[in-house]
Design a protein around this motif. Structure first.
Motif, PDB file in Angstrom:
ATOM      1  N   ASN A  53       0.752  -1.081  -0.326  1.00 14.44           N
ATOM      2  CA  ASN A  53       0.068  -0.103  -0.238  1.00 14.44           C
ATOM      3  C   ASN A  53       1.175   1.302  -0.069  1.00 14.44           C
ATOM      4  O   ASN A  53       0.117   2.387   0.195  1.00 14.44           O
ATOM      5  CB  ASN A  53      -0.621   0.064   1.150  1.00 14.44           C
ATOM      6  CG  ASN A  53      -1.671  -1.469   1.191  1.00 14.44           C
ATOM      7  OD1 ASN A  53      -2.579  -1.621  -0.085  1.00 14.44           O
ATOM      8  ND2 ASN A  53      -2.116  -1.918   2.214  1.00 14.44           N
ATOM      9  N   SER A  54       2.142   1.138  -0.410  1.00 11.47           N
ATOM     10  CA  SER A  54       2.955   2.486  -0.064  1.00 11.47           C
ATOM     11  C   SER A  54       2.794   3.734  -0.944  1.00 11.47           C
ATOM     12  O   SER A  54       2.452   2.505  -2.349  1.00 11.47           O
ATOM     13  CB  SER A  54       4.423   2.103   0.119  1.00 11.47           C
ATOM     14  OG  SER A  54       5.338   1.261  -1.324  1.00 11.47           O
ATOM     15  N   VAL A  55       3.062   4.266  -1.813  1.00  9.77           N
ATOM     16  CA  VAL A  55       2.830   5.223  -3.158  1.00  9.77           C
ATOM     17  C   VAL A  55       4.046   4.904  -4.025  1.00  9.77           C
ATOM     18  O   VAL A  55       3.202   4.935  -5.234  1.00  9.77           O
ATOM     19  CB  VAL A  55       3.997   6.800  -2.004  1.00  9.77           C
ATOM     20  CG1 VAL A  55       3.943   7.553  -3.466  1.00  9.77           C
ATOM     21  CG2 VAL A  55       2.862   7.135  -1.059  1.00  9.77           C
ATOM     22  N   GLY A  56       4.990   3.633  -3.313  1.00  5.69           N
ATOM     23  CA  GLY A  56       5.721   3.659  -4.652  1.00  5.69           C
ATOM     24  C   GLY A  56       5.264   2.554  -5.769  1.00  5.69           C
ATOM     25  O   GLY A  56       5.683   1.751  -6.612  1.00  5.69           O
ATOM     26  N   ILE A  57       3.823   1.949  -4.983  1.00  5.56           N
ATOM     27  CA  ILE A  57       3.512   0.867  -6.300  1.00  5.56           C
ATOM     28  C   ILE A  57       2.229   0.853  -5.953  1.00  5.56           C
ATOM     29  O   ILE A  57       1.215   1.552  -5.873  1.00  5.56           O
ATOM     30  CB  ILE A  57       3.215  -0.355  -4.421  1.00  5.56           C
ATOM     31  CG1 ILE A  57       4.692  -0.500  -3.971  1.00  5.56           C
ATOM     32  CG2 ILE A  57       3.226  -1.910  -5.171  1.00  5.56           C
ATOM     33  CD1 ILE A  57       5.749  -1.348  -5.174  1.00  5.56           C
ATOM     34  N   GLU A  58       1.958   0.367  -7.383  1.00  5.75           N
ATOM     35  CA  GLU A  58       1.152   1.029  -8.322  1.00  5.75           C
ATOM     36  C   GLU A  58       0.405  -0.661  -8.608  1.00  5.75           C
ATOM     37  O   GLU A  58       0.792  -1.342  -8.609  1.00  5.75           O
ATOM     38  CB  GLU A  58       1.828   1.690 -10.219  1.00  5.75           C
ATOM     39  CG  GLU A  58       2.381   3.357  -9.318  1.00  5.75           C
ATOM     40  CD  GLU A  58       2.478   3.983 -11.168  1.00  5.75           C
ATOM     41  OE1 GLU A  58       1.876   3.355 -11.589  1.00  5.75           O
ATOM     42  OE2 GLU A  58       3.525   5.021 -10.749  1.00  5.75           O
ATOM     43  N   GLU A  59      -1.051  -0.024  -9.289  1.00  5.21           N
ATOM     44  CA  GLU A  59      -1.753  -1.469  -9.773  1.00  5.21           C
ATOM     45  C   GLU A  59      -1.410  -2.621 -10.871  1.00  5.21           C
ATOM     46  O   GLU A  59      -0.645  -1.615 -11.426  1.00  5.21           O
ATOM     47  CB  GLU A  59      -3.253  -0.955 -10.009  1.00  5.21           C
ATOM     48  CG  GLU A  59      -4.058  -0.127  -8.619  1.00  5.21           C
ATOM     49  CD  GLU A  59      -4.541  -1.529  -8.034  1.00  5.21           C
ATOM     50  OE1 GLU A  59      -4.647  -2.251  -7.885  1.00  5.21           O
ATOM     51  OE2 GLU A  59      -4.237  -1.627  -6.764  1.00  5.21           O
ATOM     52  N   PHE A  60      -1.528  -4.043 -11.068  1.00  5.70           N
ATOM     53  CA  PHE A  60      -0.873  -3.938 -11.181  1.00  5.70           C
ATOM     54  C   PHE A  60      -1.780  -5.593 -11.036  1.00  5.70           C
ATOM     55  O   PHE A  60      -2.629  -5.350 -10.433  1.00  5.70           O
ATOM     56  CB  PHE A  60       0.595  -4.345 -11.760  1.00  5.70           C
ATOM     57  CG  PHE A  60       1.284  -5.230 -10.463  1.00  5.70           C
ATOM     58  CD1 PHE A  60       1.319  -6.830 -10.809  1.00  5.70           C
ATOM     59  CD2 PHE A  60       1.341  -4.617  -9.271  1.00  5.70           C
ATOM     60  CE1 PHE A  60       1.722  -7.813  -9.613  1.00  5.70           C
ATOM     61  CE2 PHE A  60       1.411  -5.510  -8.277  1.00  5.70           C
ATOM     62  CZ  PHE A  60       1.814  -6.684  -8.231  1.00  5.70           C
ATOM     63  N   ASP A  61      -2.118  -6.331 -12.690  1.00  5.65           N
ATOM     64  CA  ASP A  61      -2.046  -7.707 -12.163  1.00  5.65           C
ATOM     65  C   ASP A  61      -1.592  -8.904 -12.711  1.00  5.65           C
ATOM     66  O   ASP A  61      -0.590  -8.078 -13.523  1.00  5.65           O
ATOM     67  CB  ASP A  61      -3.602  -7.979 -13.160  1.00  5.65           C
ATOM     68  CG  ASP A  61      -4.423  -7.326 -12.764  1.00  5.65           C
ATOM     69  OD1 ASP A  61      -4.337  -7.005 -11.441  1.00  5.65           O
ATOM     70  OD2 ASP A  61      -5.437  -6.158 -13.226  1.00  5.65           O
ATOM     71  N   SER A  62      -1.600 -10.668 -12.457  1.00  3.47           N
ATOM     72  CA  SER A  62      -0.933 -11.120 -12.979  1.00  3.47           C
ATOM     73  C   SER A  62      -0.995 -11.350 -15.356  1.00  3.47           C
ATOM     74  O   SER A  62      -1.483 -10.759 -15.455  1.00  3.47           O
ATOM     75  CB  SER A  62      -1.512 -12.602 -13.360  1.00  3.47           C
ATOM     76  OG  SER A  62      -1.525 -12.749 -11.749  1.00  3.47           O
ATOM     77  N   LEU A  86       7.464  -0.212  -7.710  1.00  2.00           N
ATOM     78  CA  LEU A  86       6.496  -0.862  -9.154  1.00  2.00           C
ATOM     79  C   LEU A  86       5.455  -0.162  -9.579  1.00  2.00           C
ATOM     80  O   LEU A  86       4.808   0.485  -9.448  1.00  2.00           O
ATOM     81  CB  LEU A  86       6.139  -2.001  -8.815  1.00  2.00           C
ATOM     82  CG  LEU A  86       5.403  -2.856  -9.281  1.00  2.00           C
ATOM     83  CD1 LEU A  86       5.420  -4.630  -8.831  1.00  2.00           C
ATOM     84  CD2 LEU A  86       3.931  -2.666  -9.366  1.00  2.00           C
ATOM     85  N   ARG A  87       5.144   0.307 -10.919  1.00  2.00           N
ATOM     86  CA  ARG A  87       4.473   0.261 -12.229  1.00  2.00           C
ATOM     87  C   ARG A  87       4.371  -0.960 -13.354  1.00  2.00           C
ATOM     88  O   ARG A  87       5.275  -1.175 -13.748  1.00  2.00           O
ATOM     89  CB  ARG A  87       5.041   1.750 -12.640  1.00  2.00           C
ATOM     90  CG  ARG A  87       6.155   2.530 -13.318  1.00  2.00           C
ATOM     91  CD  ARG A  87       6.141   3.279 -14.198  1.00  2.00           C
ATOM     92  NE  ARG A  87       7.826   3.157 -15.345  1.00  2.00           N
ATOM     93  CZ  ARG A  87       7.545   3.270 -15.996  1.00  2.00           C
ATOM     94  NH1 ARG A  87       6.045   2.783 -16.673  1.00  2.00           N
ATOM     95  NH2 ARG A  87       8.317   3.090 -16.913  1.00  2.00           N
TER      96      ARG A  87
END
Length: 315
Positions: A53-62, A86-87
């Protein structure tokens, strides 16, 4: 970007990888984190996102391509990546060919050699059965050429099914010459068809995962059904010959505990099991050696071989 095969403990990495798998989990202390498997054309590696849930982790899927920054660590003797940022990568930021493992051999050359094996079968019913799949069934040919031979363990790459099938067929061709008790046409046909069920057991890349049919039936049963269905379309196909061929397929893992519904009862089934096991085991070792850094002689304990494995020294 560093390829996964090049990663070593202590490295910091930055680049685009394929997210092969993602699953949310919770630590013993109740803290949420993400389990991720990263993939490129050299292999896969486990990764953890300890602060999802940190700012540097964006949404992604398998099956997304993700641009990450992370540290390579070691846990229980295996490397893993601790992801810090991650983005989701955009189109044009990656070449899919860099992320899908493929056979080191050329598909067309392997397939032409396999077709020459098909042409070598003289029995008219077995010949027609083989050609109905490998010469005239375009959808099957595409799937067969691109399928892997396994989700993991051995030949788990694009073209792996074709490479493994050709290797098994070569071995069976040798057996047929060396041991006249073998019916060559039956053995070669069984070798070429022994894993056709994997075209339906496993999904296409990049997922390369078990389908519903694969989970419920498995490639051995699927393959036997494929042979039965196609044989029924060939006028006059002898029931005895069909059953002998299906027996070879059903028994090709050799033992009930290895997934075979039947143990080999025909000489051809014994030979097919030996060829299949030989290629699978030696390819597993080749991939194990290739994945190592090339300096250590002892490569550690292998669950498959139930032994510590050592590379042979130079003579």
């Amino acid at each position: 970007m560093k390829y996964i095969r090049e990663l070593r403990e202590g490295m910091r990495i930055a680049g685009v990888y394929l997210c092969k798998f993602r699953q949310s989990a919770v630590t013993k202390n109740g803290k949420p984190y993400e389990n991720v498997i990263l993939q490129d054309r050299t292999g896969t590696i486990d990764a953890k996102i300890w602060e999802p849930n940190s700012v540097g982790i964006e949404e992604f899927d398998s099956l997304d391509y993700i641009d990450i920054v992370g540290d390579v660590t070691s846990f229980a003797g295996a490397l893993q990546v601790s992801v810090k940022r991650l983005r989701k990568a955009g189109e044009g930021e990656y070449d899919p060919a860099d992320y899908l493992p493929s056979s080191r051999f050329k598909t067309e050359e392997m397939y032409q050699e396999l077709l020459s094996c098909v042409e070598s079968v003289k029995n008219p019913f077995l010949s027609e059965l083989l050609k109905s799949y490998f010469v005239r069934d375009e959808a099957f040919i595409r799937a067969f050429q691109r399928s892997s031979a396994a989700k993991s363990v051995h030949h788990g790459f694009i073209g792996g099914l074709l490479e493994h099938t050709l290797s098994v067929t070569r071995l069976c061709s040798y057996y047929a010459k060396a041991y006249p008790i073998l019916n060559r046409d039956l053995l070669i046909t069984a070798a070429i068809l022994h894993d056709v069920g994997k075209t339906r057991e496993l999904s296409a890349f990049p997922s390369n995962d078990y389908t519903d049919d694969g989970q419920l039936l498995g490639h051995i049963m699927i393959g036997a059904e494929m042979i039965h269905d196609r044989a029924r379309e060939i006028s006059g196909f002898p029931e005895k010959l069909e059953n002998e061929l299906k027996h070879c397929i059903l028994a090709h893992h050799g033992e009930l505990e290895y997934g075979s519904p039947k143990k080999p009862a025909l000489a051809e089934a014994v030979a097919l099991n030996l060829a299949d096991n030989t290629d699978a085991r030696l390819e597993t070792l080749r991939e194990l050696f290739e994945a190592s850094d090339g300096t250590a002689e002892w490569l550690g304990y292998s669950r498959i071989f139930e032994s510590n494995i050592r590379r042979t020294g130079d003579v």
